[in-house]
Design a protein around this motif. Structure first.
Motif, short mmCIF file in Angstrom:
data_model
loop_
_atom_site.label_atom_id
_atom_site.label_comp_id
_atom_site.label_asym_id
_atom_site.label_seq_id
_atom_site.Cartn_x
_atom_site.Cartn_y
_atom_site.Cartn_z
N ARG A 47 56.34 37.78 37.33
CA ARG A 47 55.92 36.95 38.46
C ARG A 47 54.77 37.60 39.22
NH1 ARG A 47 61.81 36.43 39.32
NH2 ARG A 47 62.47 34.40 38.49
N LEU A 48 54.84 38.92 39.39
CA LEU A 48 53.75 39.62 40.05
C LEU A 48 52.44 39.45 39.28
CD1 LEU A 48 55.54 42.93 41.12
CD2 LEU A 48 54.49 41.27 42.66
N PHE A 49 52.52 39.46 37.96
CA PHE A 49 51.30 39.28 37.17
C PHE A 49 50.81 37.84 37.21
CE2 PHE A 49 51.31 43.54 35.68
CZ PHE A 49 50.06 43.74 35.13
N GLU A 50 51.70 36.88 37.33
CA GLU A 50 51.25 35.50 37.52
C GLU A 50 50.40 35.40 38.79
OE1 GLU A 50 55.10 33.27 35.42
OE2 GLU A 50 54.87 33.31 37.61
N TYR A 51 50.89 36.05 39.83
CA TYR A 51 50.19 36.07 41.11
C TYR A 51 48.88 36.86 40.98
CZ TYR A 51 49.78 36.79 46.24
OH TYR A 51 49.36 36.82 47.55
N ARG A 52 48.96 37.99 40.27
CA ARG A 52 47.79 38.84 40.10
C ARG A 52 46.66 38.12 39.36
NH1 ARG A 52 47.40 44.59 36.74
NH2 ARG A 52 45.37 45.20 37.58
N VAL A 53 47.03 37.38 38.32
CA VAL A 53 46.02 36.63 37.56
C VAL A 53 45.31 35.63 38.48
CG1 VAL A 53 45.66 34.92 35.74
CG2 VAL A 53 47.08 36.94 35.30
N ALA A 54 46.10 34.92 39.28
CA ALA A 54 45.51 33.93 40.18
C ALA A 54 44.52 34.57 41.15
CB ALA A 54 46.61 33.20 40.94
N LEU A 55 44.90 35.71 41.72
CA LEU A 55 44.05 36.36 42.71
C LEU A 55 42.83 37.04 42.08
CD1 LEU A 55 46.68 38.08 45.06
CD2 LEU A 55 45.46 35.93 45.45
N GLU A 56 43.06 37.81 41.03
CA GLU A 56 41.97 38.63 40.49
C GLU A 56 40.94 37.81 39.73
OE1 GLU A 56 42.72 42.36 38.70
OE2 GLU A 56 44.18 42.99 40.20
N THR A 57 41.35 36.74 39.06
CA THR A 57 40.36 35.90 38.39
C THR A 57 39.46 35.22 39.42
OG1 THR A 57 41.98 34.09 38.24
CG2 THR A 57 41.72 35.50 36.30
N GLN A 58 40.04 34.78 40.53
CA GLN A 58 39.23 34.17 41.58
C GLN A 58 38.31 35.21 42.23
OE1 GLN A 58 38.45 31.31 42.29
NE2 GLN A 58 37.68 31.27 44.39
N ALA A 59 38.83 36.42 42.43
CA ALA A 59 38.01 37.48 43.02
C ALA A 59 36.81 37.79 42.12
CB ALA A 59 38.85 38.73 43.23
N ALA A 60 37.04 37.86 40.81
CA ALA A 60 35.94 38.14 39.87
C ALA A 60 34.92 37.01 39.89
CB ALA A 60 36.49 38.33 38.47
N ARG A 61 35.40 35.78 39.97
CA ARG A 61 34.51 34.63 40.02
C ARG A 61 33.61 34.69 41.28
NH1 ARG A 61 35.19 29.88 37.41
NH2 ARG A 61 37.38 30.38 37.03
N LEU A 62 34.22 34.99 42.41
CA LEU A 62 33.45 35.08 43.65
C LEU A 62 32.48 36.26 43.62
CD1 LEU A 62 36.22 34.36 46.33
CD2 LEU A 62 34.37 32.83 45.62
N ALA A 63 32.95 37.38 43.08
CA ALA A 63 32.10 38.57 43.01
C ALA A 63 30.83 38.31 42.21
CB ALA A 63 32.88 39.74 42.41
N ALA A 64 30.95 37.50 41.15
CA ALA A 64 29.79 37.22 40.31
C ALA A 64 28.70 36.47 41.07
CB ALA A 64 30.22 36.41 39.09
N SER A 65 29.07 35.70 42.07
CA SER A 65 28.08 34.93 42.83
C SER A 65 27.64 35.61 44.11
CB SER A 65 28.64 33.54 43.15
OG SER A 65 29.78 33.64 44.00
N ARG A 66 28.39 36.65 44.54
CA ARG A 66 28.09 37.26 45.83
C ARG A 66 27.80 38.76 45.73
NH1 ARG A 66 33.12 34.41 49.23
NH2 ARG A 66 32.51 32.25 48.78
N ARG A 67 27.75 39.30 44.54
CA ARG A 67 27.67 40.75 44.35
C ARG A 67 26.32 41.33 44.73
NH1 ARG A 67 24.10 38.43 41.78
NH2 ARG A 67 23.60 38.70 39.57
#
Length: 234
Positions: A75-95
């Motif tokens: 369950r923690l990894f389900e949550y982690r995937v949701a958070l970290e994939t979005q973080a990576a997506r945002l980082a690509a546009s704001r880095r």
């Protein structure tokens, strides 16, 4: 440093390093004597560790090191995937490209811990890639420019810390993880949010597989679950 901070850091390190096994009791008096502090700092430290999920309530009022659970880590990894994939997506546009260019160079220079026919290298050479992984986390956090997402990610990492630490015993996984991190860095550098998100998802899937294979308690739970599924199918 305050006594409560010292007690917190020492207890947290012992839990993450598995010096304190899951289920170990943490009585205030005994813990205070072991750490050489009074009970009040220990009480404050235990409260912080409970918030991170590393400590839970035991029998009576005694705290204990939280048990490891196959269902919880999934369950923690389900949550982690949701958070970290979005973080990576945002980082690509704001880095800041310069930050990730430096990380790219450092990942390319990271030492390999295994090679055909080799044995596990000594610990110092394995710590650098994991230190780089932590720096990548920090760089992505900063690039998201989203304090709410960062707060959630840091809380989650506290819950996962001891699982991730135990998984470092697999040198082959370390080499693969370094390559996966490099792909994430390059995707962010190129501004490709979709690729950064997908590369992160693949990395987390493989990280979960490694944790399930290397943490003994989880490996036993996984084997028992698979045995039950086979029995139910017969």
């Amino acid at each position: 440093m305050r006594a409560s901070d010292v007690a917190y850091q020492r207890l947290r390190d012992d839990i993450i390093e598995w010096n304190l096994e899951p289920g170990s009791l943490l009585g205030e008096i005994e813990t205070a004597q072991r750490l050489g502090v009074s009970r009040t700092p220990v009480r404050e430290a235990l409260s912080r560790l409970m918030a991170e999920g590393l400590v839970s309530s035991g029998t009576g009022r005694t705290a204990m090191v939280s048990l490891v659970s196959l269902s919880d880590v999934k369950r923690l990894f389900e949550y982690r995937v949701a958070l970290e994939t979005q973080a990576a997506r945002l980082a690509a546009s704001r880095r800041d490209p310069a930050v990730f260019e430096r990380l790219r160079e450092r990942f390319l220079e990271a030492p390999r811990t295994t090679s055909p026919g080799s044995v596990r290298s000594r610990r110092p050479s394995t710590e650098r890639p994991y230190s780089l992984a932590d720096e990548l986390d920090d760089a992505i956090d900063a690039a998201t420019d989203n304090p709410y997402l960062v707060r959630a990610l840091r809380d989650l990492r506290g819950h996962l810390a001891r699982y991730r630490r135990h998984a470092r015993t697999n040198p082959a996984r370390l080499d693969d993880a370094t390559k996966e991190h490099l792909i994430i860095v390059e995707a962010i550098l190129s501004g490709d949010g979709t690729l950064a998100s997908q590369a992160t998802a693949v990395h987390l899937h493989r990280s979960l597989e490694n944790i399930l294979a290397t943490v003994p308690a989880l490996r036993r739970q996984q084997a028992e679950t698979e045995k039950q599924l086979v029995s139910a199918a017969d």
